[in-house]
Design a protein around this motif. Structure first.
Motif, PDB file in Angstrom:
ATOM      1  N   TYR A 150      18.346 156.209 -30.183  1.00 37.75           N
ATOM      2  CA  TYR A 150      17.633 155.050 -29.432  1.00 37.75           C
ATOM      3  C   TYR A 150      18.200 154.371 -28.555  1.00 37.75           C
ATOM      4  N   GLN A 184      22.181 153.613 -29.685  1.00 35.72           N
ATOM      5  CA  GLN A 184      22.176 153.755 -31.167  1.00 35.72           C
ATOM      6  C   GLN A 184      22.221 155.188 -31.470  1.00 35.72           C
ATOM      7  N   THR A 231      21.400 157.363 -33.825  1.00 30.38           N
ATOM      8  CA  THR A 231      20.399 157.363 -35.013  1.00 30.38           C
ATOM      9  C   THR A 231      20.764 158.672 -36.169  1.00 30.38           C
ATOM     10  N   PRO A 259      16.531 156.422 -48.062  1.00 31.07           N
ATOM     11  CA  PRO A 259      16.357 155.039 -47.972  1.00 31.07           C
ATOM     12  C   PRO A 259      15.488 154.812 -46.639  1.00 31.07           C
ATOM     13  N   SER A 260      14.698 153.777 -46.627  1.00 30.36           N
ATOM     14  CA  SER A 260      14.047 153.264 -45.161  1.00 30.36           C
ATOM     15  C   SER A 260      15.017 153.150 -44.317  1.00 30.36           C
ATOM     16  N   GLY A 261      15.127 153.672 -43.173  1.00 31.64           N
ATOM     17  CA  GLY A 261      16.054 153.426 -42.067  1.00 31.64           C
ATOM     18  C   GLY A 261      17.147 154.722 -41.802  1.00 31.64           C
ATOM     19  N   CYS A 262      17.002 155.613 -42.596  1.00 30.29           N
ATOM     20  CA  CYS A 262      18.003 156.411 -42.694  1.00 30.29           C
ATOM     21  C   CYS A 262      17.762 157.660 -41.788  1.00 30.29           C
ATOM     22  N   GLY A 263      16.578 157.582 -40.909  1.00 32.51           N
ATOM     23  CA  GLY A 263      16.303 158.590 -39.949  1.00 32.51           C
ATOM     24  C   GLY A 263      15.361 159.643 -40.194  1.00 32.51           C
ATOM     25  N   LYS A 264      14.557 159.545 -41.261  1.00 31.65           N
ATOM     26  CA  LYS A 264      13.746 160.618 -41.572  1.00 31.65           C
ATOM     27  C   LYS A 264      12.554 160.599 -40.547  1.00 31.65           C
ATOM     28  N   SER A 265      11.899 159.853 -40.159  1.00 31.59           N
ATOM     29  CA  SER A 265      10.914 159.787 -39.190  1.00 31.59           C
ATOM     30  C   SER A 265      11.593 160.254 -37.901  1.00 31.59           C
ATOM     31  N   THR A 266      12.711 159.753 -37.708  1.00 35.75           N
ATOM     32  CA  THR A 266      13.465 160.309 -36.350  1.00 35.75           C
ATOM     33  C   THR A 266      13.665 161.765 -36.458  1.00 35.75           C
ATOM     34  N   VAL A 313       9.630 158.283 -26.779  1.00 35.98           N
ATOM     35  CA  VAL A 313       9.804 156.873 -26.910  1.00 35.98           C
ATOM     36  C   VAL A 313      10.727 156.467 -25.799  1.00 35.98           C
TER      37      VAL A 313
HETATM   38  N1  ADP Z   1      11.372 153.079 -31.639  1.00 33.24           N
HETATM   39  C1  ADP Z   1      12.831 152.722 -31.910  1.00 33.24           C
HETATM   40  N2  ADP Z   1      13.483 151.845 -31.322  1.00 33.24           N
HETATM   41  C2  ADP Z   1      14.469 151.586 -31.736  1.00 33.24           C
HETATM   42  N3  ADP Z   1      15.250 151.873 -32.754  1.00 33.24           N
HETATM   43  C3  ADP Z   1      14.470 152.570 -33.497  1.00 33.24           C
HETATM   44  C4  ADP Z   1      13.055 153.024 -33.504  1.00 33.24           C
HETATM   45  N4  ADP Z   1      12.675 153.618 -34.248  1.00 33.24           N
HETATM   46  C5  ADP Z   1      13.577 153.686 -35.228  1.00 33.24           C
HETATM   47  N5  ADP Z   1      14.557 153.295 -34.864  1.00 33.24           N
HETATM   48  C6  ADP Z   1      15.656 152.923 -35.691  1.00 33.24           C
HETATM   49  O1  ADP Z   1      16.355 154.148 -36.028  1.00 33.24           O
HETATM   50  C7  ADP Z   1      16.773 154.166 -37.297  1.00 33.24           C
HETATM   51  C8  ADP Z   1      16.036 155.239 -38.211  1.00 33.24           C
HETATM   52  O2  ADP Z   1      14.760 154.922 -38.254  1.00 33.24           O
HETATM   53  P1  ADP Z   1      13.516 155.815 -38.866  1.00 33.24           P
HETATM   54  O3  ADP Z   1      13.874 157.452 -38.282  1.00 33.24           O
HETATM   55  O4  ADP Z   1      12.230 155.406 -38.406  1.00 33.24           O
HETATM   56  O5  ADP Z   1      13.894 155.770 -40.397  1.00 33.24           O
HETATM   57  P2  ADP Z   1      13.040 156.248 -41.670  1.00 33.24           P
HETATM   58  O6  ADP Z   1      11.973 157.080 -41.143  1.00 33.24           O
HETATM   59  O7  ADP Z   1      14.035 156.802 -42.471  1.00 33.24           O
HETATM   60  O8  ADP Z   1      12.630 154.896 -42.261  1.00 33.24           O
HETATM   61  C9  ADP Z   1      16.548 152.871 -38.192  1.00 33.24           C
HETATM   62  O9  ADP Z   1      17.639 152.081 -37.855  1.00 33.24           O
HETATM   63  C10 ADP Z   1      15.304 152.134 -37.022  1.00 33.24           C
HETATM   64  O10 ADP Z   1      15.791 150.793 -36.956  1.00 33.24           O
END
Ligand code: ADP
Ligand code: MG
Lengths: 250, 333
Positions: free
Chosen positions: A14, A17, A19, A38-45, A57
């Motif tokens: 992103y 950064q 990720t 854990p939350s923020g580890c990059g699962k969704s990404t 994005v």
């Molecule tokens: N749209 C975005 N813009 C900038 N940073 C993002 C965005 N979405 C997620 N992040 C960052 O990327 C990292 C991984 O996010 P994410 O994949 O959503 O984690 P998870 O789904 O595991 O909770 C986090 O540090 C989050 O802050």
């Protein structure tokens, strides 16, 4: 016949950064793979890189390889990739201005299905598969938003499978739902896995244990461990996995 | 418990009175303006009756000669006030403006909201706001100097070829001062208003809903067509109504390019016209010299018709919006 997904050295940003820091993974066909961490580890990404949603994005970037079977997903049109790989989101997001019927029919129509009878059949079949038909068959023309949250999420699942993708990605599909709806969604995953390769993100470890054949543990943008679910939960190979599943952090 | 000082109480009273005045001022202002316009119109209404809106002859009469007594009111001999050409002029030019402005504004707003990023988006957004702020005389001047000759020698002759199938597009094209030029000038003024509002609306469409479409394999255009635009429809109708009101009320720019038609209806797209607003502005001076006062009353009635029309379009838009709302009741974002 569904196909495996193979991921090689996948990195995602992103802005500046980093990720996802180089993920290698083979997701088997016709199985449910859970992504935990854990939350923020990059699962969704991670799963958004599988259907090329990540690049929508602003400022986001991907490098590395993703193949579905033998097909390179990062060659060609992302729209075609997303037709093959359906997605269910964390919050139910039915098309808010459309009826229950049209929510499912729209994707089919855009895919070229014009015949009314055919459409009705396909809509009914998808709703049956999503275990929603019984609850909505008398109110198909009502707005999708008149449904409860759990029903909306099953509608989104029906919408995704109506267009017959090969893979179904689910990003914490039950996190916004009550326990009963959660159970229904889990049953659904169980039934759908014969037809689809399913990747499900969850931060609920019991859920991963219940539905997944394989489980991957992510931490800080890295894949720490990937094995069959029983191994991960009973005999993890990595200290960090053990700490996570025993609840020492996260 | 803290004691409330009388100073605080006074401040509170002042605050209540002030908010009361502020809250009621729009109503009071609207009523005051409407009252003046209505009262001033009454003699003209009695003189002309329905002929005011069906007649096409506008003639202040012989203001230096004898007075005429008719229907209990007094007017200059030979006076007749038929406003139909101006009503038609206002409606036709503003509708043409909308026909041009709606697609242009929607398309521009889509590009601004979804296609452009960073400084390009920023600069273009600023440009749209600037365009909205250009004084109408300046746009009118552009209309006279650039647009009218272009309509007379370029666009008009081209459109007359299409006139073989659509009668209203047939010539003669004339000087270029007229209905089409007025419509285009109004469109230039209305586009920025509709664009800015629509862009803001589009940016408010939740990403989650758009991603629902993207994740299903919809193209950018399909997401816009089936998700974003339906989602903002109500607000968009409101924006168009706002633009329409603006176009109907616009005075100076239309006055400069309309060709000042009096006593005839527009017969084709290039015909000279006059709008209600433009006539009020251009005729008021000479109307003052009408010793019977009837000419001023007639212009007041023209203002009344204009006021009713703009209020009506606004109400119509609201009604449409609330009907759409009703249909979508139960939408939880
Ligand atoms: N749209 C975005 N813009 C900038 N940073 C993002 C965005 N979405 C997620 N992040 C960052 O990327 C990292 C991984 O996010 P994410 O994949 O959503 O984690 P998870 O789904 O595991 O909770 C986090 O540090 C989050 O802050
Ligand atoms: Mg997430």
């Amino acid at each position: 016949m569904s196909q495996p997904i193979s991921v090689q050295n996948l990195r995602a940003w992103y802005g500046n950064q980093l990720t996802l820091k180089g993920i290698d993974m083979e997701l088997p066909a016709s199985q449910v793979t859970a992504i935990i961490g854990p939350s923020g580890c990059g699962k969704s990404t991670f799963i958004r890189c599988l259907n090329r949603m990540h690049e929508t994005v602003p400022g986001a970037r991907v490098e590395g390889d993703v193949h579905l079977g033998t097909e390179d997903l990062y060659k060609g049109d992302p729209v075609d990739v997303r037709r093959m790989i359906g997605m269910v989101f964390q919050k139910p997001n039915p098309f808010p201005t459309l009826s229950i019927f049209d929510n499912i029919a729209l994707g089919l129509r855009l895919g070229g299905m014009r015949n009314r009878g055919q459409l009705r059949e396909a809509v009914e079949r998808s709703l049956q598969m999503a275990a929603l038909w019984g609850e909505v068959k008398d109110r198909l023309s009502e707005p999708a938003t008149s449904l409860s949250g759990g029903q909306q999420q099953r509608l989104c699942i029906a919408r995704a499978i109506a267009v017959q993708p090969e893979v179904l990605l689910m990003d914490e599909p039950a996190s916004a739902l009550d326990p009963v709806s959660t159970l229904r969604v889990e049953e659904l995953v169980e039934q759908l896995k014969d037809t689809y390769t399913i990747v499900i993100v969850t931060h609920n470890m019991q859920q991963a244990a219940r539905v997944a054949d394989e489980t991957a543990f992510f931490l800080n943008g890295e894949l720490v461990e990937f094995a069959d679910t029983t191994t991960i939960f009973t005999n993890p190979g990595d200290k960090r996995t053990e700490d996570y599943i025993t609840g020492r952090f996260g | 418990m803290r004691k409330v000082s009388s100073g605080t109480k006074t401040a509170d009273t002042v605050f209540h009175v002030a908010t009361g005045i502020a809250a009621s001022s729009p109503v009071v202002l609207l009523l005051a303006i409407a009252a003046v316009v209505v009262v001033q119109s009454i003699p003209s209404i009695r003189l002309m009756g329905w002929h005011f809106i069906t007649g096409i002859e506008w003639n202040v009469g012989d203001t230096y000669g004898a007075l005429m007594h008719k229907n209990g009111v007094t007017a200059a001999a030979g006076a007749s006030f038929g406003a139909l050409p101006f009503i038609v002029g206002t409606l036709a030019s503003s509708v043409i403006a909308l026909l041009i402005a709606i697609p242009v504004a929607l398309f521009t707003a889509l590009i601004l909201a979804y296609r452009l990023r960073g400084w390009v988006q920023w600069i273009l957004s600023i440009l749209v706001e600037l365009l909205a702020g250009i004084p109408s005389v300046v746009i009118g001047l552009w209309g006279m100097v650039v647009l009218a000759p272009f309509v007379a020698h370029g666009l008009g002759p081209a459109l007359t070829h299409v006139g073989v199938v659509i009668p209203y597009l047939r010539g003669p094209v004339g000087t270029g001062m007229g209905l089409l030029t007025s419509g285009i000038v109004l469109a230039v003024m209305v586009v920025p208003i509709i664009t800015a509002t629509t862009r803001d609306l589009l940016q408010q469409v939740p990403v989650l809903y758009r991603e629902g479409g993207i994740g299903l394999g919809m193209t950018t255009w399909e997401v816009v067509r089936y998700i974003a635009v339906p989602y903002i429809r109500e607000g968009f109708i409101g924006a168009v109504a706002l633009g329409w009101g603006r176009a109907m009320g616009e005075t100076m720019a239309v006055l400069m390019v309309s060709g000042n038609a009096i006593n005839f209806l527009p017969h084709n797209l290039y015909s000279p016209i006059s709008s209600m607003a433009a006539v009020i502005a251009s005729q008021l001076d000479s109307a003052m010299s009408d010793g019977s006062g009837m000419a001023v009353h007639a212009l007041s009635e023209l203002a009344l018709v204009l006021l009713v029309l703009t209020l009506f379009t606004n109400l119509l838009a609201r009604l449409l919006v609330s009907r759409v709302h009703h249909r979508r009741r139960g939408v939880r974002a």
